[in-house]
Design an enzyme around this catalytic site. Structure first.
Site, PDB file in Angstrom:
ATOM      1  N   LYS A  22      12.413  -1.475   2.008  1.00  0.00           N
ATOM      2  CA  LYS A  22      11.235  -0.913   2.685  1.00  0.00           C
ATOM      3  C   LYS A  22      11.688  -0.005   3.830  1.00  0.00           C
ATOM      4  O   LYS A  22      11.159   1.092   4.013  1.00  0.00           O
ATOM      5  CB  LYS A  22      10.334  -2.050   3.191  1.00  0.00           C
ATOM      6  CG  LYS A  22       9.639  -2.799   2.052  1.00  0.00           C
ATOM      7  CD  LYS A  22       8.933  -4.078   2.504  1.00  0.00           C
ATOM      8  CE  LYS A  22       8.360  -4.819   1.290  1.00  0.00           C
ATOM      9  NZ  LYS A  22       7.670  -6.084   1.638  1.00  0.00           N
TER      10      LYS A  22
ATOM     11  N   GLN B 201       7.514 -10.576   5.991  1.00  0.00           N
ATOM     12  CA  GLN B 201       7.966 -10.778   4.618  1.00  0.00           C
ATOM     13  C   GLN B 201       7.770 -12.246   4.217  1.00  0.00           C
ATOM     14  O   GLN B 201       8.164 -13.152   4.941  1.00  0.00           O
ATOM     15  CB  GLN B 201       9.448 -10.369   4.485  1.00  0.00           C
ATOM     16  CG  GLN B 201       9.967 -10.345   3.068  1.00  0.00           C
ATOM     17  CD  GLN B 201       9.299  -9.294   2.179  1.00  0.00           C
ATOM     18  OE1 GLN B 201       8.837  -8.254   2.649  1.00  0.00           O
ATOM     19  NE2 GLN B 201       9.233  -9.564   0.897  1.00  0.00           N
TER      20      GLN B 201
ATOM     21  N   ASP C  85       0.024  -4.809   4.628  1.00  0.00           N
ATOM     22  CA  ASP C  85       0.151  -5.583   3.384  1.00  0.00           C
ATOM     23  C   ASP C  85      -1.224  -5.856   2.768  1.00  0.00           C
ATOM     24  O   ASP C  85      -1.316  -6.231   1.598  1.00  0.00           O
ATOM     25  CB  ASP C  85       0.838  -6.932   3.645  1.00  0.00           C
ATOM     26  CG  ASP C  85       2.331  -6.903   3.358  1.00  0.00           C
ATOM     27  OD1 ASP C  85       2.752  -6.112   2.486  1.00  0.00           O
ATOM     28  OD2 ASP C  85       3.063  -7.688   3.995  1.00  0.00           O
TER      29      ASP C  85
HETATM   30  N1  GUN Z   1       6.674 -11.185  -0.671  1.00  0.00           N
HETATM   31  C1  GUN Z   1       6.530 -10.785  -1.961  1.00  0.00           C
HETATM   32  N2  GUN Z   1       5.794  -9.654  -2.011  1.00  0.00           N
HETATM   33  C2  GUN Z   1       5.478  -9.339  -0.741  1.00  0.00           C
HETATM   34  C3  GUN Z   1       4.747  -8.268  -0.167  1.00  0.00           C
HETATM   35  O1  GUN Z   1       4.194  -7.373  -0.823  1.00  0.00           O
HETATM   36  N3  GUN Z   1       4.657  -8.278   1.195  1.00  0.00           N
HETATM   37  C4  GUN Z   1       5.231  -9.252   1.940  1.00  0.00           C
HETATM   38  N4  GUN Z   1       5.068  -9.203   3.267  1.00  0.00           N
HETATM   39  N5  GUN Z   1       5.897 -10.261   1.440  1.00  0.00           N
HETATM   40  C5  GUN Z   1       6.031 -10.294   0.096  1.00  0.00           C
END
Ligand code: GUN
Length: 284
Positions: free
Chosen positions: A48, A92, A115
């Protein structure tokens, strides 16, 4: 069979984002929190950040100990909510056991919730007026549309009912700009094969390597594989390789189009996070 190239489509979206950011002369910032030592999470957060750098979004990773208390994590979030420089906040997932994911998600300012996991943003989505749409569902939608397919009147069967993928994807594809007929299946679904075989578009988001076999897919359907599973592979330096929830080799000759793992949905998830971060900047 057409292989849907998520890397190429995501690269195009990043190009579009970079052009938009340059043209408007803006400098959005994403702050990501990485708690503990989950190796996959560390890779995702790093990806990211790399994508942010590539398009001109500032990014910061806040690394926190596995043992951090819920209170201390909530305090970090409160500080970021107040921080004028941070436009988007992500934590995350998954989080260590002592921390309630729901409490953490609810603590994020909904206007910085890139998110799209906050109940307010989930509510907007369910009401058919999406604000921040979770990245994976939005990425799946873009992947299908930009490959030249559509959703109108199509039967989309989603296997998996998570808050991150299955549920928000169902809500997104029910919106009136998509107009799909949506079925959501899960571990208690009876006669699962019969249901998945009805899918014009089958989305596998189960978290089990190779779960979807040939007998579960319809001839000429489109298969979207959301799974990212690590399986042992001693021929690799890392000792593992990534496979999806679909048994790719078993279904590939039967389908109209399919996404590979890696290189399908994964890069799209990252690209859509950039889109949401720019949107957050503009809303603030
Ligand atoms: N864990 C798995 N997919 C995601 C996501 O799209 N965002 C976040 N913050 N954690 C995740």
């Amino acid at each position: 069979m057409k292989l849907i190239d998520g890397n190429a489509i995501a690269a195009k979206i990043r190009d579009e984002m970079r052009a938009e950011i340059e043209k408007e002369g803006i400098k959005p910032k994403l702050t990501a929190m990485l708690v503990g030592n989950n190796p996959a999470s560390a890779v995702y957060v790093r990806n990211k950040q790399k994508a942010c750098e590539e398009v001109g979004i500032d990014s910061e990773i806040i690394k926190l100990e596995e043992s951090i208390s819920e209170r201390d994590l909530l305090e970090v979030i409160r500080r970021l909510n107040e921080d004028k420089k941070t436009n988007g906040i992500i934590v995350q997932l998954p989080l260590p056991e002592q921390i309630s994911e729901n409490k953490v998600i609810e603590a994020i300012d909904p206007l910085k919730d890139v998110d799209g996991f906050h109940p307010i943003n989930m509510g907007f989505l369910l009401a058919g007026e999406p604000r921040f749409v979770p990245s994976t569902p939005q990425g799946i939608k873009e992947l299908v549309l930009r490959s030249g397919y559509g959703f109108d009147g199509k039967h989309v069967v989603i296997v998996g009912r998570s808050n991150i993928v299955g549920k928000p994807l169902a809500a997104l594809l029910l919106c009136k700009d998509a107009n799909a007929t949506v079925t959501v299946c899960h571990s208690h679904t009876k006669y699962l094969n019969e249901v998945t075989k009805e899918a014009d578009i089958l989305v596998a988001a189960i978290g089990k390597a190779g779960f979807i076999g040939e007998e579960m897919v319809k001839d000429g359907s489109i298969v979207i594989d959301v799974g990212i599973n690590r399986i042992e592979d001693k021929t690799r330096k890392s000792g593992y390789r990534l496979v999806g929830d679909v048994d790719f080799d078993a279904v590939k000759d039967k389908v109209e189009a399919i996404t590979p793992v890696p290189g399908g949905v994964g890069p799209m998830t990252v690209a859509m996070l950039l889109v949401n971060t720019v949107k957050a900047y503009k809303m603030q």
